[in-house]
Structures are given as C-alpha cells and as structure tokens.
Enzyme design. Structure first.
Site, PDB file in Angstrom:
ATOM      1  N   ARG A 197      34.084  43.640  27.904  1.00 42.40           N
ATOM      2  CA  ARG A 197      32.912  42.367  28.199  1.00 42.40           C
ATOM      3  C   ARG A 197      33.266  41.632  29.441  1.00 42.40           C
ATOM      4  NH1 ARG A 197      37.413  39.223  24.479  1.00 42.40           N
ATOM      5  NH2 ARG A 197      38.373  40.058  25.234  1.00 42.40           N
ATOM      6  N   ASP A 246      33.345  39.357  32.786  1.00 37.79           N
ATOM      7  CA  ASP A 246      33.840  38.162  32.992  1.00 37.79           C
ATOM      8  C   ASP A 246      32.180  37.135  33.765  1.00 37.79           C
ATOM      9  OD1 ASP A 246      36.047  37.927  31.648  1.00 37.79           O
ATOM     10  OD2 ASP A 246      36.350  38.510  34.388  1.00 37.79           O
ATOM     11  N   TYR A 297      33.670  51.291  38.579  1.00 38.41           N
ATOM     12  CA  TYR A 297      32.846  49.185  38.912  1.00 38.41           C
ATOM     13  C   TYR A 297      33.163  49.644  40.462  1.00 38.41           C
ATOM     14  CZ  TYR A 297      34.605  46.864  34.877  1.00 38.41           C
ATOM     15  OH  TYR A 297      34.768  46.605  33.664  1.00 38.41           O
ATOM     16  N   ARG A 312      39.682  42.616  39.273  1.00 41.66           N
ATOM     17  CA  ARG A 312      39.604  41.999  41.193  1.00 41.66           C
ATOM     18  C   ARG A 312      41.015  41.714  41.434  1.00 41.66           C
ATOM     19  NH1 ARG A 312      36.985  37.588  37.137  1.00 41.66           N
ATOM     20  NH2 ARG A 312      37.840  36.024  39.089  1.00 41.66           N
TER      21      ARG A 312
END
Length: 244
Positions: A50, A52, A110, A197
C-alpha cells in the site's frame, strides 16, 4: 478461475494512496473500476503493498481472479482505455493460483528524489521534495553507510507498522547527485510503515548538519521513534519495482 498479474504505474499526487477507500479516490479503486467494467462483473485486486497518499509507482504489482477467457496480452490496451491518465498498466500475465503479490515478494526497490536548489521547479515539483538548504552529499553518504544492512528499524517506522517484526535487511541505500537533483535508491526485503520517508528525512538532516553521522547510528540503536525528527514528504517517493 484464472489468476492474472498486472504491473501498474501511477502518479499518486491526486490519490489518497493505493488502498481502496469508501469515498476518496485511490489507485486500487480505479483499477477495480476499470477491471470490473471490462469483465462485466465486480472484481477486486490484491496489491504487493500500500503506497501512501501522494506516493508514485513505476512497478506496482497486483493480481485478480477471473473466469473470463480474455487473453492476458489484451488486458494492457483494454484497461488503459478505461483508466484515467494518471494510472497505466504496462504488463499483464497469467500466474499460478498460488502466487501472492505481497507474500511472494523477495524485496522492493524505491527511489526518492530531492530537488536541492533555492528555486522550485514547475516540472518536477510533483515528483521531488524541494529542499532549499544546500545539502552536503558526503555526510549523507556516511549516514547511509550506517543504516545499510540488517537492523531493527523500529526507530524509522511509524505507529501502524506490521506487528510481524521490525528487523529488515536494507540491502541498498545509495545517494547520488545529478546537478540539482539528489536521488536516494533503497532496496530491502521489506519496509516498515513510513520507513523510507523517515530514513530520507534523517539523511537530509545529516546533510544539513542537524544530526551527526554518529547520532544517526544512535537513533538506529535507540529503537525510539521519537528520535527521528524529519519525515520526508510523500511526493518524492516512487515504488520502482517489486522483486520476485
């Protein structure tokens, strides 16, 4: 029933994350709407993870089941004709019924982008964190070296992370500068909620000399979420690939 795999790309700016929500626009909601319209019956998809609100993807993997005989190779064009411009299917294939996009994943890759200059850009503002302070790349590289490897990353997670343990193998954490653009590439066997993050925010703090390289190690070992002071905003983050 057949199990079909899709690889989706999306600009997450205007979506409230990947996961379906009752009223708000989400990527999963758009995918299910298009697939259901194409197949003529309500269909749900399962994703590899998932993302964000505001986070993007170049390689999000989803699967769905159907008894439709439609060839997998036809799905790409047919679904793209029904999806909004911000979401696209780039690959489709039939997979074994035992395949699970999340539990079968060996890792994820990522990329986080930072625009590091005084002036903002109208061209990449949706896809990068605009940091006006001049960042010291060498300090960011040293801090990244501290975090690479297998550790308990609970300090770099947010509440709501998986209860299945907080130890992760951060196999790759690289920081590169190309002109005004800094790219942070990270790969692990799995990521905790907000982990990327919070790591990026800490690397930026190191590059601003707000925390020392030694303090980054102390934060990691502390297992204390409150020690992380900066969380990078979502728009700079892109899921590049799910590794199987």
């Amino acid at each position: 029933m057949r199990r079909l795999l899709l690889v989706a790309q999306y600009d997450g700016t205007d979506y409230f994350g990947f996961q379906r929500q009752p009223v708000l626009p989400t990527v999963q909601g758009e995918l299910e709407r298009a697939i259901s319209q194409l197949l003529g019956r309500a269909t749900t998809v399962t994703g590899a993870g998932r993302t964000d609100a505001g986070v993007h993807a170049l390689g999000q993997t989803v699967v769905f089941e159907t008894d439709s005989p439609i060839p997998a190779k036809r799905l790409v064009g047919a679904l793209n004709a029904l999806l909004p411009d911000e979401v696209a299917i780039v690959e489709a294939a039939e997979v074994d019924e035992s395949f699970h996009p999340r539990y079968g994943a060996l890792g994820k890759l990522y990329c986080y982008r930072i625009l590091n200059r005084p002036l903002r850009s109208p061209f990449i503002g949706r896809y990068a964190w605009h940091v006006t302070w001049q960042l010291e790349l060498e300090l960011m590289l040293e801090a990244a070296e501290v975090l690479r490897g297998e550790h308990d990353f609970v300090a770099f997670s947010s509440s709501g992370s998986s209860v299945g343990g907080t130890v992760r193998d951060l196999r790759r954490l690289e920081v590169e500068r190309r002109g005004d653009l800094i790219e942070i590439h990270t790969e692990a066997d799995g990521f905790l909620y907000m982990m990327v993050r919070r790591i990026v925010g800490t690397l930026v703090d190191a590059g601003r000399r707000l925390v020392s390289v030694e303090e980054v190690g102390e934060i990691l070992r502390s297992l204390d979420r409150t020690r992380v002071k900066t969380v990078a905003p979502p728009q700079g983050l892109t899921l590049i690939k799910v590794i199987y």
